[in-house]
Design an enzyme around this catalytic site. Structure first.
Site: not given
Length: 487
Positions: A160, A168, A183, A237, A259, A293, A390
């Site tokens: 995304n 990051r 990856k 993810g 995360e 997220c 979510e």
């Protein structure tokens, strides 16, 4: 300058980067990267197997000792050069993000700016890795505390935010003196490949950054994670996948940064500036078409202002223009694939069956691409199924509450704890919310909290560790303590 899509796509490497060389993968078929706005193939790229993943780890391991000894200032300068190169090519990166991910070009430009800041921030942090020196409490010796690189790291990035999630992780690893294997997601690998090419041009030594693209993620990553030469894994993810990776990482006691999923509450109190809250809601919900997220997932509004908020919010959502991201008139693009769109349809139908109403949107348009109308759902029951999931798309459910305590209780009623948002003009209430909301990050009267200089991460099942800020580089360092007796 108007960019040519074909020329841009042809400039992106379509192979794996291992030890400074672009090589083919041994996968049986290539990976076909799709434009989610049209369903057409943008580019075919190499498909790695475990053979290439282990070769990438070998390259990272071989480069680790020399890279760790590289002067912090030199590491900083390489990151700074990479930052300048990305900034100079910002339109290329923005168009590439828009093509492979679908977000509007204006928003893709925002991601380039945001993502690139991690390179600048960690270029500045590279020379600020400090330790401690002092007497022990007994006065019998001197204590020396230093930090050194964890060692070869493996980064798995999501689809995304293809630039920001890569920078990051790569930024702090390079700054700390770690080599890394990256990856990228199978759905959006092109931006990371272009970034890797940019790092080469910035002078990053061979083997420090390696990139593998694969359609067989578990089979390709598993042997790498099990290899004792790997010392850290960082993942962004779903919580479900994160748990599996933590189980794998436990076998070799790897350092982990996770995360994971989110279920962000967006609280609106009766003393809030409703127009400001609606503007914040649009920002928090529709960033990346709701596929983030950090996207507001549950709109929890005090009953006395719920109708006003819902009507104004629905009006703004209804004004959004669906279209291909590279079209300058587009204000909302497609979701990433048909599976994601089908999930939006399922959630809306389920919520209506449970008593909710559609204030705007609620269906997929005709034509090519994976589009779904921005949707606002009202009269959503407090026990609705959608409040537990979510959403990861342009669907916004609104649930009401009576008291502050009830609102906070609804907000905290989730296994996730990444980010929360709240609108109130009461400063004392705001400070209470800072303590009472169970999230790693909170935005008070703002719909945007992310910043390269701030620690990004959550609590509960939203993850472990932090990315960004001074805390971000610490995730790639291990602490050493030495005692030197006075005599």
């Amino acid at each position: 300058m108007t960019l040519n899509e074909t020329e841009l796509l042809s400039s992106v490497p379509n192979q794996l980067l291992i030890n400074g060389k672009w090589v083919d993968g041994s996968g049986e078929s290539s990976i076909r990267v799709e434009d989610p706005a049209t369903g057409k193939i943008l580019r075919e790229i190499s498909n790695a197997t475990a053979v290439e993943s282990l070769a990438a780890l070998t390259a990272a391991d071989n480069a680790q000792a020399s890279w760790a000894k590289t002067a912090p200032r030199e590491r900083a300068e390489i990151l700074r050069r990479a930052f300048e190169l990305v900034r100079a090519r910002s339109e290329e990166f923005a168009m590439l993000i828009s093509l492979e991910m679908g977000k509007p070009l204006a928003e893709a430009r925002g991601e380039v700016t945001y993502g690139n800041e991690f390179l600048r921030w960690f270029s500045e942090e590279a020379s600020r890795i400090n330790g401690r020196f002092g007497s022990n409490p007994e006065g019998t010796g001197k204590m020396i505390v230093t930090h050194r690189p964890v060692g070869p790291a493996f980064a798995i990035t999501p689809w995304n935010f293809p630039l920001a999630m890569a920078t990051r992780k790569i930024g702090p690893a390079v700054a700390a003196g770690c080599t890394i294997v990256v990856k990228p997601a199978e759905l959006t690998p092109l931006t990371t490949l272009l970034l890797a090419k940019t790092f080469q041009e910035a002078g990053l030594p061979d083997g420090v950054l390696n990139v593998i693209t694969t359609s067989t993620s578990s089979a390709t990553s598993g042997p790498l994670i099990a290899d004792p030469r790997l010392r850290k894994i960082t993942f962004t993810g779903s919580t479900q996948v994160g748990v599996k990776l933590l189980e794998q990482a436990a076998k070799n006691v790897l350092r982990t940064s996770m995360e994971l999923g989110g279920n962000a509450p967006f609280l609106v109190f009766d003393d809030a500036d409703i127009d400001a809250a609606v503007a914040g809601a649009m920002l928090a919900k529709m960033r990346n078409i709701g596929q983030a997220c950090t996207a507001a997932n549950r709109f929890i509004v005090q009953k006395s202002v719920a109708d006003e908020f819902a009507s104004k919010f629905a009006a703004k959502m209804g004004e959004l223009r669906l279209g291909r991201g590279v079209d300058p008139e587009t204000t909302v693009g497609p979701v990433i694939d048909e599976k994601a769109r089908a999930n939006m349809e399922r959630l809306v139908e389920l919520t209506v069956s449970e008593g909710g109403d559609i204030a705007t949107g609620g269906k997929k348009p005709e034509g090519a691409g994976y589009f779904y109308e921005p949707t606002v759902l009202t009269n959503v029951p407090a026990n609705a199924s959608i409040l537990k999931e979510e959403i990861f798309g342009p669907v916004a459910p609104i649930v009401t509450f009576e008291t502050e305590e009830q609102g906070v209780s609804i907000a905290n009623d989730t296994v996730y704890g990444l980010v929360s948002y709240a609108y109130t003009e009461d400063a004392r209430r705001a400070m209470r919310l800072v303590d009472s909301l169970e999230t790693g990050m909170t935005g008070i009267n703002t719909g945007l909290v992310s910043n390269a200089a701030a620690p990004f991460g959550g609590v509960k099942q939203s993850g472990l560790g932090r990315e960004g800020g001074a805390e971000g580089i610490a995730e790639y360092l291990e602490t050493r303590y030495v005692l030197m007796p006075n005599s």
